[in-house]
Design a protein around this motif. Structure first.
Motif, PDB file in Angstrom:
ATOM      1  N   TYR A 215       0.865  -1.174   0.000  1.00 55.51           N
ATOM      2  CA  TYR A 215       0.000   0.000   0.000  1.00 55.51           C
ATOM      3  C   TYR A 215       0.905   1.228   0.000  1.00 55.51           C
ATOM      4  CZ  TYR A 215      -3.667  -3.319   1.117  1.00 55.51           C
ATOM      5  OH  TYR A 215      -4.537  -4.378   1.076  1.00 55.51           O
ATOM      6  N   ALA A 216       0.910   1.935  -1.119  1.00 54.51           N
ATOM      7  CA  ALA A 216       1.757   3.115  -1.281  1.00 54.51           C
ATOM      8  C   ALA A 216       0.932   4.348  -0.957  1.00 54.51           C
ATOM      9  CB  ALA A 216       2.297   3.183  -2.704  1.00 54.51           C
ATOM     10  N   VAL A 217       1.198   4.965   0.187  1.00 54.17           N
ATOM     11  CA  VAL A 217       0.404   6.104   0.656  1.00 54.17           C
ATOM     12  C   VAL A 217       1.179   7.386   0.367  1.00 54.17           C
ATOM     13  CG1 VAL A 217      -0.773   7.169   2.604  1.00 54.17           C
ATOM     14  CG2 VAL A 217      -0.577   4.670   2.474  1.00 54.17           C
ATOM     15  N   GLU A 218       0.576   8.270  -0.416  1.00 53.05           N
ATOM     16  CA  GLU A 218       1.222   9.519  -0.806  1.00 53.05           C
ATOM     17  C   GLU A 218       0.194  10.640  -0.805  1.00 53.05           C
ATOM     18  OE1 GLU A 218       3.389  12.597  -1.845  1.00 53.05           O
ATOM     19  OE2 GLU A 218       4.272  10.657  -1.324  1.00 53.05           O
ATOM     20  N   ALA A 219       0.495  11.746  -0.095  1.00 48.73           N
ATOM     21  CA  ALA A 219      -0.478  12.827   0.067  1.00 48.73           C
ATOM     22  C   ALA A 219      -0.422  13.868  -1.041  1.00 48.73           C
ATOM     23  CB  ALA A 219      -0.271  13.510   1.420  1.00 48.73           C
ATOM     24  N   SER A 220       0.700  13.970  -1.766  1.00 48.42           N
ATOM     25  CA  SER A 220       0.838  14.997  -2.797  1.00 48.42           C
ATOM     26  C   SER A 220       0.285  14.501  -4.129  1.00 48.42           C
ATOM     27  CB  SER A 220       2.307  15.400  -2.958  1.00 48.42           C
ATOM     28  OG  SER A 220       3.012  14.422  -3.706  1.00 48.42           O
ATOM     29  N   GLU A 221       0.312  15.391  -5.129  1.00 42.64           N
ATOM     30  CA  GLU A 221      -0.137  15.020  -6.468  1.00 42.64           C
ATOM     31  C   GLU A 221       0.779  13.994  -7.119  1.00 42.64           C
ATOM     32  OE1 GLU A 221      -3.054  15.883  -7.745  1.00 42.64           O
ATOM     33  OE2 GLU A 221      -3.385  16.886  -5.810  1.00 42.64           O
ATOM     34  N   MET A 222       1.918  13.715  -6.496  1.00 42.25           N
ATOM     35  CA  MET A 222       2.813  12.683  -7.005  1.00 42.25           C
ATOM     36  C   MET A 222       2.131  11.321  -7.003  1.00 42.25           C
ATOM     37  SD  MET A 222       5.693  11.967  -8.388  1.00 42.25           S
ATOM     38  CE  MET A 222       6.104  13.707  -8.378  1.00 42.25           C
ATOM     39  N   ALA A 223       1.060  11.166  -6.234  1.00 41.84           N
ATOM     40  CA  ALA A 223       0.339   9.889  -6.193  1.00 41.84           C
ATOM     41  C   ALA A 223      -0.126   9.483  -7.584  1.00 41.84           C
ATOM     42  CB  ALA A 223      -0.857   9.986  -5.233  1.00 41.84           C
ATOM     43  N   GLU A 224      -0.540  10.450  -8.392  1.00 44.50           N
ATOM     44  CA  GLU A 224      -1.003  10.131  -9.744  1.00 44.50           C
ATOM     45  C   GLU A 224       0.154   9.637 -10.616  1.00 44.50           C
ATOM     46  OE1 GLU A 224      -3.241   9.212 -12.808  1.00 44.50           O
ATOM     47  OE2 GLU A 224      -4.011   9.819 -10.829  1.00 44.50           O
ATOM     48  N   TYR A 225       1.325  10.264 -10.468  1.00 44.08           N
ATOM     49  CA  TYR A 225       2.505   9.776 -11.198  1.00 44.08           C
ATOM     50  C   TYR A 225       2.889   8.378 -10.716  1.00 44.08           C
ATOM     51  CZ  TYR A 225       3.219  14.536 -12.963  1.00 44.08           C
ATOM     52  OH  TYR A 225       3.070  15.757 -13.582  1.00 44.08           O
ATOM     53  N   ALA A 226       2.768   8.146  -9.408  1.00 43.27           N
ATOM     54  CA  ALA A 226       3.090   6.817  -8.873  1.00 43.27           C
ATOM     55  C   ALA A 226       2.167   5.764  -9.472  1.00 43.27           C
ATOM     56  CB  ALA A 226       2.980   6.828  -7.345  1.00 43.27           C
ATOM     57  N   ARG A 227       0.882   6.098  -9.621  1.00 46.82           N
ATOM     58  CA  ARG A 227      -0.054   5.146 -10.242  1.00 46.82           C
ATOM     59  C   ARG A 227       0.372   4.821 -11.669  1.00 46.82           C
ATOM     60  NH1 ARG A 227      -4.307   8.667  -7.814  1.00 46.82           N
ATOM     61  NH2 ARG A 227      -4.981   7.648  -5.880  1.00 46.82           N
ATOM     62  N   ARG A 228       0.804   5.825 -12.389  1.00 46.88           N
ATOM     63  CA  ARG A 228       1.223   5.609 -13.782  1.00 46.88           C
ATOM     64  C   ARG A 228       2.495   4.765 -13.841  1.00 46.88           C
ATOM     65  NH1 ARG A 228       1.089  11.661 -16.017  1.00 46.88           N
ATOM     66  NH2 ARG A 228       2.375  10.712 -17.651  1.00 46.88           N
ATOM     67  N   LEU A 229       3.418   5.007 -12.908  1.00 44.03           N
ATOM     68  CA  LEU A 229       4.642   4.219 -12.884  1.00 44.03           C
ATOM     69  C   LEU A 229       4.348   2.766 -12.514  1.00 44.03           C
ATOM     70  CD1 LEU A 229       7.738   4.399 -13.200  1.00 44.03           C
ATOM     71  CD2 LEU A 229       7.877   4.842 -10.740  1.00 44.03           C
ATOM     72  N   VAL A 230       3.457   2.584 -11.539  1.00 46.60           N
ATOM     73  CA  VAL A 230       3.067   1.235 -11.136  1.00 46.60           C
ATOM     74  C   VAL A 230       2.360   0.522 -12.282  1.00 46.60           C
ATOM     75  CG1 VAL A 230       1.476  -0.037  -9.638  1.00 46.60           C
ATOM     76  CG2 VAL A 230       2.987   1.707  -8.659  1.00 46.60           C
ATOM     77  N   ALA A 231       1.448   1.231 -12.956  1.00 46.76           N
ATOM     78  CA  ALA A 231       0.725   0.619 -14.077  1.00 46.76           C
ATOM     79  C   ALA A 231       1.659   0.264 -15.220  1.00 46.76           C
ATOM     80  CB  ALA A 231      -0.365   1.573 -14.568  1.00 46.76           C
ATOM     81  N   GLY A 232       2.746   1.013 -15.364  1.00 43.77           N
ATOM     82  CA  GLY A 232       3.710   0.735 -16.416  1.00 43.77           C
ATOM     83  C   GLY A 232       4.621  -0.435 -16.121  1.00 43.77           C
ATOM     84  N   ASN A 233       4.519  -0.974 -14.916  1.00 42.80           N
ATOM     85  CA  ASN A 233       5.286  -2.164 -14.531  1.00 42.80           C
ATOM     86  C   ASN A 233       4.296  -3.218 -14.031  1.00 42.80           C
ATOM     87  OD1 ASN A 233       8.462  -1.352 -14.352  1.00 42.80           O
ATOM     88  ND2 ASN A 233       7.159   0.405 -13.869  1.00 42.80           N
ATOM     89  N   PRO A 234       3.480  -3.784 -14.932  1.00 37.57           N
ATOM     90  CA  PRO A 234       2.332  -4.607 -14.516  1.00 37.57           C
ATOM     91  C   PRO A 234       2.702  -5.850 -13.739  1.00 37.57           C
ATOM     92  CG  PRO A 234       2.705  -4.745 -16.888  1.00 37.57           C
ATOM     93  CD  PRO A 234       3.564  -3.641 -16.395  1.00 37.57           C
ATOM     94  N   SER A 235       3.865  -6.421 -13.999  1.00 34.57           N
ATOM     95  CA  SER A 235       4.234  -7.636 -13.264  1.00 34.57           C
ATOM     96  C   SER A 235       4.409  -7.351 -11.779  1.00 34.57           C
ATOM     97  CB  SER A 235       5.522  -8.220 -13.833  1.00 34.57           C
ATOM     98  OG  SER A 235       6.601  -7.307 -13.686  1.00 34.57           O
ATOM     99  N   LEU A 236       4.767  -6.111 -11.459  1.00 30.36           N
ATOM    100  CA  LEU A 236       4.891  -5.707 -10.057  1.00 30.36           C
ATOM    101  C   LEU A 236       3.662  -4.941  -9.588  1.00 30.36           C
ATOM    102  CD1 LEU A 236       8.565  -4.345 -10.258  1.00 30.36           C
ATOM    103  CD2 LEU A 236       7.854  -6.593  -9.437  1.00 30.36           C
ATOM    104  N   GLY A 237       3.097  -4.145 -10.484  1.00 33.21           N
ATOM    105  CA  GLY A 237       2.014  -3.241 -10.117  1.00 33.21           C
ATOM    106  C   GLY A 237       0.744  -3.927  -9.674  1.00 33.21           C
ATOM    107  N   GLN A 238       0.525  -5.179 -10.081  1.00 33.10           N
ATOM    108  CA  GLN A 238      -0.692  -5.868  -9.675  1.00 33.10           C
ATOM    109  C   GLN A 238      -0.710  -6.146  -8.171  1.00 33.10           C
ATOM    110  OE1 GLN A 238      -0.799  -9.552 -11.800  1.00 33.10           O
ATOM    111  NE2 GLN A 238       1.141 -10.305 -10.978  1.00 33.10           N
TER     112      GLN A 238
END
Length: 540
Positions: A215-238
């Motif tokens: 569970y990656a908890v982030e309060a800033s707008e960086m959370a949206e970038y983190a989602r994109r980075l996680v989605a771009g690495n699907p083998s880990l992001g799931q």
């Protein structure tokens, strides 16, 4: 913070949503509808129906669920069950995702859920209640941190260029990677919470080490970038869920076996994120769970650096002009001089500038209280290795990753590979002279403030040396007040080591100037370096 009641009827039926069960081995989405209503006892409930069945799939008490924003079109709903009315521990038994066709629907559902939970909407009419306004209680973060400071802080860390600066600190990032990967046994099959996840890089490291879920908890707008980075690495992001929110406010579907975070600021404690790290431990970590890092140490030692002292003192020379476009600036010289010495210096320096071995103050993240970080008081005691002029106190820190397989330290020490934290030096406006073997005492006192930093009160004294030293006594003392929030970012690489004869020549330069102390506000001496001809004119 107050939330005005709405003028219009709040939507309480959502006929077209998608529902995904997180507990399913192969999650799939199904069409469904959702509605808010009261039960017979007046408790607000969320009811979700699949279109293929007239009976609700979920009939949930709104007081026992938490809603998290996963994206512009997706929410995470976690339902809570307790062991009984006397149970102090909360555990979430079910979690599912709710998808929407538009951002407007997603926002409306989230808003309606909050309104119904707070009792702002009548069940039978859907109209706002007639009690005017509701005061929404502040979180612990909001109570102690200034709103403007928090806004600037989250704006700063919401930008990719600043995340890149940290990612390109290869000492920092490489040490975290090694600490995680070398301790796979601590992460494999475990639930991990990444506190202040930023870009999500540590969450991805944890997933690489075999974490069951992160569970990656982030309060800033960086959370949206983190989602994109996680989605771009699907083998880990799931196995990673990014949650936008403050640690002090969010709820998680389950407890964590391990916390991972990079909560360190300048001098370890700047930005006050260590407090958030400790709060995350208290809220989410299982008993005997692990923390990466688990311990931090602040190192302190007196230093001698004539070049740095002259550099700071000379900054105020601008205010010694008698005829600046016809204006005499000298009345502000003393205040300007004091102002420059109120800034801690952030740079890298040669460790040979230290005049004694360092002392250490330890912070154990696994056991300390959040309140222990509100005020930190460290007594100072050193024995000088050389005879020289002491210009202040040098500080750096390190943190320990106490893994089951490998223990790793991340250090910011002078002489070690430079990090983006560098080191920090508190420079005295009035240096003190010491002889080899002479004792240096003092106090390093940090007091937190609402701008997410600390006020530093430093006092250093040279104790009596030689015959009669057993009777104690102080020969010289010097104090200063500094704001850790406003450092002087010198950010240079270590300067060439200053030979003793070079330092003596600089001392002769400084001795040609007269030191004029004055007391201001009871905080210690305000010292001004005033050329002798100006001093003479002032005394006339």
């Amino acid at each position: 913070m107050e939330a005005p009641l709405g003028q219009k009827q709040r939507p309480h039926e959502f006929p077209s949503i998608t529902l995904s069960h997180l507990s399913s081995p192969a999650p799939s989405s199904a069409s469904a509808s959702a509605s808010f209503a009261e039960d017979n006892s007046g408790c607000p409930r969320l009811r979700i129906h699949q279109l293929s069945s007239p009976d609700p799939v979920f009939d949930l008490d709104l007081q026992n669920i938490q809603i998290f924003k996963l994206g512009p079109l997706e929410l995470l709903c976690a339902s809570e069950e307790t062991g009984g009315d006397d149970s102090e521990e909360k555990s979430f038994s079910r979690a599912f995702k709710i998808g929407f066709g538009t951002k407007v629907e997603c926002k409306a559902f989230y808003s309606a859920c909050e309104q119904w939970k707070l009792g702002l909407v009548g069940a039978r009419t859907g109209e706002p209640l007639a009690n005017g306004r509701l005061t929404v209680p502040k979180s612990k973060f909001d109570n102690k941190i200034d709103t403007t400071s928090a806004k600037m802080y989250f704006h700063y860390y919401g930008q990719l260029l600043h995340q890149q600066n940290m990612l390109q600190d290869y000492v920092r990032t490489g040490t975290y990677y090694a600490a995680v990967i070398e301790n796979r046994v601590d992460f494999h099959g475990r639930v991990v919470v990444d506190v202040g996840a930023g870009s999500g890089i540590l969450s991805l490291f944890a997933a690489q080490a075999g974490a069951k879920h992160v569970y990656a908890v982030e309060a800033s707008e960086m959370a949206e970038y983190a989602r994109r980075l996680v989605a771009g690495n699907p083998s880990l992001g799931q196995r990673i869920t990014v949650i936008k929110g403050k640690i002090e406010e969010v709820e998680l579907p389950e407890k964590a076996d391990i916390l991972i975070s990079e909560p360190m600021g300048t001098l370890l404690v700047n930005e006050r994120m260590l407090e958030t790290y400790v709060i995350a431990r208290d809220r989410f970590l299982i008993p005997d769970g692990k923390m990466f890092p688990s311990l931090g140490r602040i190192h302190m030692a007196p230093f001698s650096d004539e070049y740095l002292y002259v550099e700071i003192a000379n900054k105020a020379l601008f205010w010694q002009q008698h005829n600046y476009y016809g204006v005499d600036l000298t009345p502000l010289y003393g205040s300007a001089f004091q102002g420059y010495f109120s800034q801690p210096v952030v740079d890298a320096f040669d460790p040979r500038l230290l005049v004694s071995p360092p002392i250490i103050h330890t912070l154990d993240f696994t056991s300390m209280k959040e309140e222990d970080l509100y005020e930190i008081d460290i007594p100072l005691n050193f024995v000088s290795s050389v005879g020289t002029r002491v210009h202040g106190l040098a500080c750096w820190f390190d943190v320990l990753f106490n893994g089951s397989s490998v223990q790793r330290w991340l250090t910011t020490a002078p002489g070690a590979p430079t990090t983006h934290w560098y080191q920090l030096r508190c420079v005295l406006a009035q240096p003190i002279y010491v002889m080899a073997g002479q004792e240096i005492t003092g106090r390093f006192h940090l007091v937190s403030h609402s701008a997410q930093s600390y006020t530093i009160y430093l006092t250093m004294s040279a104790k009596m040396w030689g015959a009669g030293a057993d009777q104690g006594g102080i020969l010289q003392t010097s104090s200063c007040k500094l704001d850790l929030k406003e450092p002087y970012y010198r950010l240079s690489q270590p300067q060439p080591y200053v030979l003793q004869q070079d330092q003596q020549s600089n001392q002769q330069l400084m001795q040609s100037q007269e030191i004029s102390p004055s007391i201001q506000d009871g905080t210690g001496p305000s010292l001004a370096v005033i050329p002798s001809h100006i001093s003479e004119s002032l005394n006339q």
